[in-house]
Design an enzyme around this catalytic site. Sequence first.
Site, PDB file in Angstrom:
ATOM      1  N   TYR A 179       5.055 -11.792   5.694  1.00  0.00           N
ATOM      2  CA  TYR A 179       5.619 -12.062   4.371  1.00  0.00           C
ATOM      3  C   TYR A 179       5.667 -13.557   4.042  1.00  0.00           C
ATOM      4  O   TYR A 179       6.133 -13.945   2.973  1.00  0.00           O
ATOM      5  CB  TYR A 179       7.002 -11.396   4.257  1.00  0.00           C
ATOM      6  CG  TYR A 179       6.866  -9.896   4.382  1.00  0.00           C
ATOM      7  CD1 TYR A 179       6.648  -9.100   3.265  1.00  0.00           C
ATOM      8  CD2 TYR A 179       6.880  -9.269   5.626  1.00  0.00           C
ATOM      9  CE1 TYR A 179       6.468  -7.728   3.374  1.00  0.00           C
ATOM     10  CE2 TYR A 179       6.700  -7.897   5.747  1.00  0.00           C
ATOM     11  CZ  TYR A 179       6.498  -7.138   4.622  1.00  0.00           C
ATOM     12  OH  TYR A 179       6.307  -5.778   4.734  1.00  0.00           O
ATOM     13  N   HIS A 214       0.864  13.818   7.702  1.00  0.00           N
ATOM     14  CA  HIS A 214       1.507  12.778   6.904  1.00  0.00           C
ATOM     15  C   HIS A 214       0.468  12.130   5.987  1.00  0.00           C
ATOM     16  O   HIS A 214      -0.563  11.651   6.440  1.00  0.00           O
ATOM     17  CB  HIS A 214       2.117  11.715   7.827  1.00  0.00           C
ATOM     18  CG  HIS A 214       2.916  10.683   7.116  1.00  0.00           C
ATOM     19  ND1 HIS A 214       4.245  10.866   6.798  1.00  0.00           N
ATOM     20  CD2 HIS A 214       2.575   9.470   6.630  1.00  0.00           C
ATOM     21  CE1 HIS A 214       4.686   9.801   6.159  1.00  0.00           C
ATOM     22  NE2 HIS A 214       3.700   8.937   6.047  1.00  0.00           N
ATOM     23  N   ALA A 215       0.743  12.132   4.680  1.00  0.00           N
ATOM     24  CA  ALA A 215      -0.225  11.623   3.701  1.00  0.00           C
ATOM     25  C   ALA A 215      -0.572  10.163   3.981  1.00  0.00           C
ATOM     26  O   ALA A 215       0.310   9.335   4.209  1.00  0.00           O
ATOM     27  CB  ALA A 215       0.341  11.762   2.289  1.00  0.00           C
ATOM     28  N   HIS A 257       0.777   8.110  -5.643  1.00  0.00           N
ATOM     29  CA  HIS A 257       1.121   7.005  -4.743  1.00  0.00           C
ATOM     30  C   HIS A 257      -0.053   6.675  -3.817  1.00  0.00           C
ATOM     31  O   HIS A 257      -0.440   5.503  -3.675  1.00  0.00           O
ATOM     32  CB  HIS A 257       2.346   7.371  -3.900  1.00  0.00           C
ATOM     33  CG  HIS A 257       2.645   6.381  -2.818  1.00  0.00           C
ATOM     34  ND1 HIS A 257       3.428   5.270  -3.008  1.00  0.00           N
ATOM     35  CD2 HIS A 257       2.230   6.318  -1.533  1.00  0.00           C
ATOM     36  CE1 HIS A 257       3.488   4.574  -1.894  1.00  0.00           C
ATOM     37  NE2 HIS A 257       2.770   5.192  -0.977  1.00  0.00           N
ATOM     38  N   GLU A 258      -0.620   7.686  -3.181  1.00  0.00           N
ATOM     39  CA  GLU A 258      -1.729   7.441  -2.250  1.00  0.00           C
ATOM     40  C   GLU A 258      -2.954   6.888  -2.979  1.00  0.00           C
ATOM     41  O   GLU A 258      -3.678   6.034  -2.450  1.00  0.00           O
ATOM     42  CB  GLU A 258      -2.085   8.737  -1.505  1.00  0.00           C
ATOM     43  CG  GLU A 258      -0.990   9.248  -0.580  1.00  0.00           C
ATOM     44  CD  GLU A 258      -0.553   8.235   0.473  1.00  0.00           C
ATOM     45  OE1 GLU A 258      -1.394   7.429   0.930  1.00  0.00           O
ATOM     46  OE2 GLU A 258       0.640   8.228   0.819  1.00  0.00           O
ATOM     47  N   HIS A 308      -2.969   3.136  -3.235  1.00  0.00           N
ATOM     48  CA  HIS A 308      -3.593   2.444  -2.104  1.00  0.00           C
ATOM     49  C   HIS A 308      -5.113   2.381  -2.295  1.00  0.00           C
ATOM     50  O   HIS A 308      -5.735   1.331  -2.082  1.00  0.00           O
ATOM     51  CB  HIS A 308      -3.299   3.180  -0.796  1.00  0.00           C
ATOM     52  CG  HIS A 308      -1.887   3.071  -0.325  1.00  0.00           C
ATOM     53  ND1 HIS A 308      -1.293   1.890   0.035  1.00  0.00           N
ATOM     54  CD2 HIS A 308      -0.944   4.031  -0.135  1.00  0.00           C
ATOM     55  CE1 HIS A 308      -0.051   2.109   0.427  1.00  0.00           C
ATOM     56  NE2 HIS A 308       0.178   3.407   0.330  1.00  0.00           N
ATOM     57  N   GLU A 313       2.298  -0.671  -0.984  1.00  0.00           N
ATOM     58  CA  GLU A 313       3.104   0.528  -1.217  1.00  0.00           C
ATOM     59  C   GLU A 313       3.598   0.613  -2.661  1.00  0.00           C
ATOM     60  O   GLU A 313       3.773   1.705  -3.212  1.00  0.00           O
ATOM     61  CB  GLU A 313       4.305   0.545  -0.262  1.00  0.00           C
ATOM     62  CG  GLU A 313       3.941   0.645   1.214  1.00  0.00           C
ATOM     63  CD  GLU A 313       3.178   1.915   1.541  1.00  0.00           C
ATOM     64  OE1 GLU A 313       3.397   2.939   0.873  1.00  0.00           O
ATOM     65  OE2 GLU A 313       2.348   1.881   2.464  1.00  0.00           O
ATOM     66  N   HIS A 320       6.953   6.976  11.516  1.00  0.00           N
ATOM     67  CA  HIS A 320       6.587   5.553  11.514  1.00  0.00           C
ATOM     68  C   HIS A 320       7.103   4.829  12.754  1.00  0.00           C
ATOM     69  O   HIS A 320       6.518   3.833  13.178  1.00  0.00           O
ATOM     70  CB  HIS A 320       7.120   4.881  10.256  1.00  0.00           C
ATOM     71  CG  HIS A 320       6.587   5.481   8.988  1.00  0.00           C
ATOM     72  ND1 HIS A 320       7.011   6.708   8.524  1.00  0.00           N
ATOM     73  CD2 HIS A 320       5.663   5.037   8.100  1.00  0.00           C
ATOM     74  CE1 HIS A 320       6.372   6.999   7.406  1.00  0.00           C
ATOM     75  NE2 HIS A 320       5.555   6.018   7.125  1.00  0.00           N
ATOM     76  N   ARG A 350       7.623  -2.797   4.612  1.00  0.00           N
ATOM     77  CA  ARG A 350       6.720  -2.650   3.468  1.00  0.00           C
ATOM     78  C   ARG A 350       7.275  -1.675   2.435  1.00  0.00           C
ATOM     79  O   ARG A 350       7.102  -1.856   1.239  1.00  0.00           O
ATOM     80  CB  ARG A 350       5.343  -2.172   3.949  1.00  0.00           C
ATOM     81  CG  ARG A 350       5.334  -0.781   4.557  1.00  0.00           C
ATOM     82  CD  ARG A 350       4.012  -0.440   5.190  1.00  0.00           C
ATOM     83  NE  ARG A 350       3.721  -1.314   6.316  1.00  0.00           N
ATOM     84  CZ  ARG A 350       2.559  -1.361   6.948  1.00  0.00           C
ATOM     85  NH1 ARG A 350       1.570  -0.579   6.549  1.00  0.00           N
ATOM     86  NH2 ARG A 350       2.383  -2.168   7.963  1.00  0.00           N
ATOM     87  N   TYR A 351       7.945  -0.614   2.902  1.00  0.00           N
ATOM     88  CA  TYR A 351       8.475   0.380   1.972  1.00  0.00           C
ATOM     89  C   TYR A 351       9.722  -0.148   1.255  1.00  0.00           C
ATOM     90  O   TYR A 351       9.910   0.113   0.063  1.00  0.00           O
ATOM     91  CB  TYR A 351       8.786   1.683   2.705  1.00  0.00           C
ATOM     92  CG  TYR A 351       7.583   2.256   3.412  1.00  0.00           C
ATOM     93  CD1 TYR A 351       6.570   2.885   2.700  1.00  0.00           C
ATOM     94  CD2 TYR A 351       7.441   2.149   4.795  1.00  0.00           C
ATOM     95  CE1 TYR A 351       5.450   3.405   3.339  1.00  0.00           C
ATOM     96  CE2 TYR A 351       6.323   2.666   5.449  1.00  0.00           C
ATOM     97  CZ  TYR A 351       5.333   3.285   4.709  1.00  0.00           C
ATOM     98  OH  TYR A 351       4.223   3.782   5.349  1.00  0.00           O
TER      99      TYR A 351
END
Length: 615
Positions: A208, A337-338, A367-368, A371, A395, A497, A506-507
């Site tokens: 970051y 898991h997507a 959402h996916e 990415h 994300e 995770h 990140r989330y």
Amino acid sequence: MKLLLLAFLASVALCSAGIKEEIVAAEYLQNLNAEIARRTNIETEASWNFASNITDENEHKKNEISAELAKFMKEVAKDIAKFDWNLFQSDDLKRQFKMFSKLGYAALPDDDYAELLDVLSSMESNFAKVRVCDYKDNNKCDMSLDPDVEEIITKSRDPEELKHYWLEFYNKAGTPTRKHFGRYIELNTKAAQLNNFTSGAELWLDEYEDETFEQQLEDIFEDIKPLYHQLHGYVRYRLNQHYGDDVVSRTGPIPMHLLGNMWAQQWSDIADIISPFPEKPLIDVTSEMVKQGYTPLKMFEMGDDFFTSMNLTKLPKEFWEKSILEKPTDGRDLICHASAWDFYLVNDVRIKQCTRVTQDQFFTVHHELGHIQYFLQYQHQPFVYRSGANPGFHEAVGDVLSLSVSTPKHLELVGLLKDYVHDEEARINQLFLTALDKIVFLPFAFTMDKYRWALFRGEVDKSEWNCAFWNLREQYSGIEPPVVRTEKDFDAPAKYHVSADVEYLRYLVSFIIQFQFYKSACIKAGQYDPNNPQMPLDNCDIYGSVEAGEAFHKMLSLGSSKPWPDALEAFNGDRIMTGKAIAEYFEPLRVWLEAENIKNNVNIGWDKSDKCVAA
């Protein structure tokens, strides 16, 4: 004068030498980026094969190829040391060299790296292969998390049944990994130190590019905490009304198995029993999707249409040919898991998702695809820059789309919401439903990494690892396990995770900055005016806005070629991450919750939990 002339000529010679070295360095980096992209493509293919078909053979091949890449990266690090890149004039060259010089786990000796891969594969494989026993038939023990157990966790309102599945899953997904997890912590710490960081926490936070980032997050969380506490108090009050004092305390933490999610990370699946105005129907278009014959393919086609409506990039044919969009019917073990995948070629992008036809999955699809859009927008960049401005940016992009797609305005536009009356009570219901996902998630996400940072930094003794986890969950989320846990248990890796070594910051960052992106995109789309009650932020749909699409293009196409404040500035002119936009979005709900909690004499905050003991 003669001395001055000699000094000038010497500086020119040095300058020429410096320019020449930078030209050589630029050519070196061009070749290096191409070679690493090629090798990473091979590694990603092996990882994809393992994740979509978990076999010993695929695991061995994946680990073998990863070890080869790590070995190559060590050789790269030796080469990089031959350049005085810190003295280069070009910021771009310095940035590339700095990013390549950080090896991560590849810095480990070969034996340690191979062991780390085995440890991580074992934990990930354990998670994927968990099978639990049926509540009513203990001889039937073939139930998988997705979709079998998740279906029950979200829909059952029987506390004993929910407790059974919680216990079955945590005992099998978390506890067996304790030995592997201990070794993972040791190897993670060793790798961090070989990268000149004091611990894995600092290695993760370095992504970051801001030494104050951890404190910034603490400050933002403090700002959001009052809203969370009001929401928590109201939810506990309603659950107490539904289940009674024997199941839900009026002043204690909320038993997490009642919250509709295995990890209590989002609570929207119990909205049917806690909604502020139960006589007003909550938006759930699942039945309408089924009625209209929706398929996973159609859901992805609609997601693609959303991006192209904004003049962004259409999904390439490779995506449709190579993705796994539904759970295979051949009985193989896979990670459901997507996830979105970049294969570091041109247009080779894929999603692996066991998609079901539900409203929630409809939002997950968008959402996916966020990415995927990011991958496509920065695929022209050299390999080293083919990532998000920071992990949270990646994300956030798809979640901006999900915010837009979930509005009554958009669902009406696509024909999934009919005869919906959007009055003030319906608005509070909808904001409440969104808060059960977005606000509830913030303390959960914060604790996932605060816990691991503490272990990486050696701040928690091994004998206290499990209770340290539950203490954080209680401190920040006000939840507790349904049964007493001890140090014989080990529950953190029951979250995918954690088992898979995926940092969670990140989330958290995503759930904060997505509202900054959303607010700016809505203004650009002419969909939001803070001074016009007829154009609220919570019913803004950016579908079809070329202006919003152009802003996304400017930011996404940078990849990680610039520090994240530069990318944020390219989008909306801001350089600072702030919680102001999320507070603005939920302000009508905060006002309502505060008044309602006062009216019902609801306790705000929670007593200390007694659900984890050392013995």
